[in-house]
Design a protein around this motif. Structure first.
Motif, short mmCIF file in Angstrom:
data_model
loop_
_atom_site.label_atom_id
_atom_site.label_comp_id
_atom_site.label_asym_id
_atom_site.label_seq_id
_atom_site.Cartn_x
_atom_site.Cartn_y
_atom_site.Cartn_z
N VAL A 7 0.85 -1.19 0.00
CA VAL A 7 0.00 0.00 0.00
C VAL A 7 0.89 1.24 0.00
N PHE A 8 0.63 2.14 -0.95
CA PHE A 8 1.29 3.44 -1.00
C PHE A 8 0.23 4.49 -0.70
N GLY A 12 2.59 11.21 -4.02
CA GLY A 12 2.80 12.56 -4.53
C GLY A 12 2.94 13.60 -3.43
N GLN A 13 2.44 13.28 -2.24
CA GLN A 13 2.50 14.21 -1.12
C GLN A 13 3.95 14.47 -0.72
N GLN A 14 4.81 13.56 -1.04
CA GLN A 14 6.22 13.71 -0.69
C GLN A 14 6.97 14.55 -1.73
N LEU A 24 7.11 4.68 -10.30
CA LEU A 24 6.47 3.93 -9.21
C LEU A 24 5.28 3.14 -9.74
N PHE A 25 4.43 3.79 -10.55
CA PHE A 25 3.27 3.10 -11.11
C PHE A 25 3.70 1.95 -12.00
N ILE A 38 -1.39 -4.17 -5.44
CA ILE A 38 -0.76 -2.90 -5.08
C ILE A 38 -1.87 -1.87 -4.98
N LEU A 39 -1.98 -1.21 -3.84
CA LEU A 39 -2.97 -0.14 -3.65
C LEU A 39 -2.22 1.18 -3.56
#
Length: 72
Positions: A7-8, A12-14, A24-25, A38-39
């Motif tokens: 889970v991510f 983008g918040q980082q 990443l995707f 993968i969530l």
């Protein structure tokens, strides 16, 4: 012995570079979809997510507004 779940939460918040989010995707979508899930919870625009995933298999579920809300 891995549960096959990653889970991510808002990568983008980082302040991740859009190229890094696409990577990443792409990397997350590789492998055996019958053996892992993968969530990715993100506020990225839907078109950016679709472009980042390209032709990889995925299910996109969109929500309007906040998903978690206080109870009244």
């Amino acid at each position: 012995n891995h549960a096959g779940l990653v889970v991510f939460d808002e990568p983008g918040q980082q302040a991740a570079d859009p190229v890094n989010l696409t990577s990443l995707f792409q990397v997350s979508a590789k492998g055996r979809p019958d053996r892992h899930q993968i969530l990715i919870a993100t506020s990225e625009k839907e078109h950016a997510i679709k472009a980042g995933l390209g032709d990889r298999p995925y299910n996109l579920i969109s929500f309007n507004g906040y998903i978690l809300k206080p109870l009244n």
